[in-house]
Design a protein around this motif. Structure first.
Motif, mmCIF file in Angstrom:
data_model
loop_
_atom_site.group_PDB
_atom_site.id
_atom_site.type_symbol
_atom_site.label_atom_id
_atom_site.label_comp_id
_atom_site.label_asym_id
_atom_site.label_seq_id
_atom_site.Cartn_x
_atom_site.Cartn_y
_atom_site.Cartn_z
ATOM 1 N N GLY A 5 63.639 27.155 59.909
ATOM 2 C CA GLY A 5 63.463 25.882 59.238
ATOM 3 C C GLY A 5 64.800 25.380 58.706
ATOM 4 N N ALA A 6 64.764 24.255 57.971
ATOM 5 C CA ALA A 6 65.991 23.664 57.440
ATOM 6 C C ALA A 6 66.686 24.623 56.472
ATOM 7 N N LEU A 7 65.899 25.324 55.662
ATOM 8 C CA LEU A 7 66.486 26.258 54.689
ATOM 9 C C LEU A 7 67.210 27.391 55.397
ATOM 10 N N GLU A 8 66.551 27.965 56.397
ATOM 11 C CA GLU A 8 67.148 29.117 57.094
ATOM 12 C C GLU A 8 68.419 28.702 57.849
ATOM 13 N N ARG A 9 68.359 27.522 58.488
ATOM 14 C CA ARG A 9 69.546 27.052 59.230
ATOM 15 C C ARG A 9 70.722 26.836 58.274
ATOM 16 N N THR A 10 70.446 26.237 57.131
ATOM 17 C CA THR A 10 71.516 25.980 56.158
ATOM 18 C C THR A 10 72.060 27.287 55.600
ATOM 19 N N GLU A 11 71.163 28.237 55.352
ATOM 20 C CA GLU A 11 71.609 29.543 54.840
ATOM 21 C C GLU A 11 72.486 30.269 55.864
ATOM 22 N N ILE A 12 72.072 30.218 57.137
ATOM 23 C CA ILE A 12 72.866 30.889 58.180
ATOM 24 C C ILE A 12 74.256 30.263 58.273
ATOM 25 N N LEU A 13 74.300 28.934 58.225
ATOM 26 C CA LEU A 13 75.580 28.224 58.292
ATOM 27 C C LEU A 13 76.476 28.603 57.106
ATOM 28 N N ALA A 14 75.906 28.620 55.913
ATOM 29 C CA ALA A 14 76.682 28.990 54.718
ATOM 30 C C ALA A 14 77.175 30.426 54.816
ATOM 31 N N ALA A 15 76.308 31.317 55.328
ATOM 32 C CA ALA A 15 76.681 32.732 55.455
ATOM 33 C C ALA A 15 77.829 32.907 56.455
ATOM 34 N N VAL A 16 77.742 32.179 57.571
ATOM 35 C CA VAL A 16 78.807 32.277 58.590
ATOM 36 C C VAL A 16 80.126 31.752 58.012
ATOM 37 N N LEU A 17 80.061 30.626 57.308
ATOM 38 C CA LEU A 17 81.274 30.057 56.705
ATOM 39 C C LEU A 17 81.865 31.016 55.663
ATOM 40 N N GLY A 18 80.996 31.642 54.858
ATOM 41 C CA GLY A 18 81.462 32.624 53.873
ATOM 42 C C GLY A 18 82.119 33.817 54.556
ATOM 43 N N GLY A 19 81.498 34.286 55.646
ATOM 44 C CA GLY A 19 82.064 35.403 56.402
ATOM 45 C C GLY A 19 83.426 35.052 57.000
ATOM 46 N N TRP A 21 85.449 32.856 55.765
ATOM 47 C CA TRP A 21 86.421 32.799 54.651
ATOM 48 C C TRP A 21 86.965 34.194 54.361
ATOM 49 N N CYS A 22 86.080 35.191 54.402
ATOM 50 C CA CYS A 22 86.530 36.574 54.183
ATOM 51 C C CYS A 22 87.597 36.944 55.223
ATOM 52 N N GLY A 23 87.382 36.513 56.466
ATOM 53 C CA GLY A 23 88.362 36.773 57.521
ATOM 54 C C GLY A 23 89.660 36.017 57.299
ATOM 55 N N SER A 24 89.550 34.801 56.755
ATOM 56 C CA SER A 24 90.755 33.969 56.562
ATOM 57 C C SER A 24 91.686 34.551 55.491
ATOM 58 N N LEU A 25 91.176 35.478 54.696
ATOM 59 C CA LEU A 25 92.040 36.147 53.707
ATOM 60 C C LEU A 25 93.168 36.919 54.401
ATOM 61 N N SER A 113 85.916 27.766 52.507
ATOM 62 C CA SER A 113 85.271 28.047 51.217
ATOM 63 C C SER A 113 84.576 26.805 50.668
ATOM 64 N N ALA A 114 85.204 25.647 50.835
ATOM 65 C CA ALA A 114 84.568 24.403 50.359
ATOM 66 C C ALA A 114 83.274 24.143 51.130
ATOM 67 N N ALA A 115 83.319 24.327 52.451
ATOM 68 C CA ALA A 115 82.123 24.101 53.263
ATOM 69 C C ALA A 115 81.026 25.111 52.921
ATOM 70 N N ALA A 116 81.423 26.368 52.671
ATOM 71 C CA ALA A 116 80.439 27.396 52.306
ATOM 72 C C ALA A 116 79.753 27.051 50.990
ATOM 73 N N VAL A 117 80.515 26.535 50.037
ATOM 74 C CA VAL A 117 79.938 26.137 48.746
ATOM 75 C C VAL A 117 78.957 24.972 48.945
ATOM 76 N N VAL A 118 79.352 23.989 49.743
ATOM 77 C CA VAL A 118 78.494 22.816 49.970
ATOM 78 C C VAL A 118 77.174 23.236 50.627
ATOM 79 N N PHE A 119 77.255 24.077 51.668
ATOM 80 C CA PHE A 119 76.022 24.470 52.373
ATOM 81 C C PHE A 119 75.157 25.412 51.521
#
Lengths: 130, 128
Positions: A5-19, A21-25, A113-119
């Motif tokens: 659903g919309a919630l799961e898709r948004t959560e997956i997107l935020a999780a991928v962006l957060g992951g 960001w961890c790599g971008s360190l 990180s900004a995109a992860a926060v937004v999603f």
């Protein structure tokens, strides 16, 4: 039809962006500032692991919440993740403001990180609406 | 001492005072390394933290004094709690990283945690 659903898709997107960001360190953030050349986001300060842990926990919770059938039950994962995810944005912002000769890694980290926060916030809003 | 006797407004004003003290602690000694010492304001990113502390303390003080805040549908106490948690995170990042930690960091940690606990306590009362 998608099983997410919309919630799961948004959560997956935020999780991928957060992951990501961890790599971008581990990308170069500052040109010529390190002992062996460029300085990575993880080389800026000894406590780099602190935002990494917070963002990794936020991303992991969101991913598990999206992929599991019943979610985490009583645990308000979108709210917790929205609370934890800005640690990455603050860490990136602090050193972007303080550093000179920024490289692509720093800008990549800022965008991710900004995109992860937004999603994450979007997932929380969707979750609150039910 | 009966902490339950403290009113919501008193907690909010105490949280605002904590933010003021946190800002002052930014200008105290955070690091000593032999003859060299530095304050929290020597860190390049300190203006960002100053703004966060001013916003969090200002929200708490304005709410305690009954002023209308232009936050639309956002809960002012929730926003202040969130901002104060960022301050705690900021201090912890440097606490774990700095060699030769001086008293200023500890004061900053105490004031940010006290502010966060007071604000969170108000938030819990509101949402109960």
């Amino acid at each position: 039809m998608s099983r997410f659903g919309a919630l799961e898709r948004t959560e997956i997107l935020a999780a991928v962006l957060g992951g990501l960001w961890c790599g971008s360190l581990f990308l170069p953030w500052f040109a010529g500032a390190g002992p062996d050349g460029d300085l990575t986001g993880a080389g800026v300060i000894d406590s780099w692991w602190l935002p990494l842990v917070l963002v990794a926990v936020a991303s992991g919770l969101q991913l598990l919440d999206a992929l599991s059938i019943d979610g985490f039950g009583a645990l308000p994962v979108p709210a917790i993740s929205t609370f934890l995810m800005p640690a990455g944005l603050l860490y990136t912002g602090l050193f972007l403001l303080a550093g000179d000769e920024l490289m692509y890694g720093a800008w990549t980290a800022l965008g991710l990180s900004a995109a992860a926060v937004v999603f994450s916030a979007m997932a929380w809003i969707i979750d609150r609406r039910g | 001492m009966d902490l339950h006797g403290i009113t919501r407004e008193q907690k909010q004003l105490a949280a605002a005072v904590s933010m003021l003290l946190f800002i002052i602690s930014l200008f105290l000694k955070w690091q000593t390394f032999g003859p060299i010492s530095g304050s929290g304001a020597d860190l390049g990113s300190w203006p960002l933290v100053l703004l966060i502390a001013l916003a969090a303390g200002g929200i708490m003080a304005a709410d305690a004094l009954g002023m209308d805040l232009p936050l639309r549908r956002l809960n002012p106490t929730a926003v202040a709690t969130y901002l104060m948690s960022l301050l705690v995170f900021y201090v912890l990042v440097f606490l774990f990283a700095i060699d030769g930690i001086a008293y200023g960091v500890w004061l900053a940690l105490i004031f940010s945690v006290v502010g966060l606990l007071l604000t969170f306590s108000v938030y819990r009362e509101e949402t109960r």
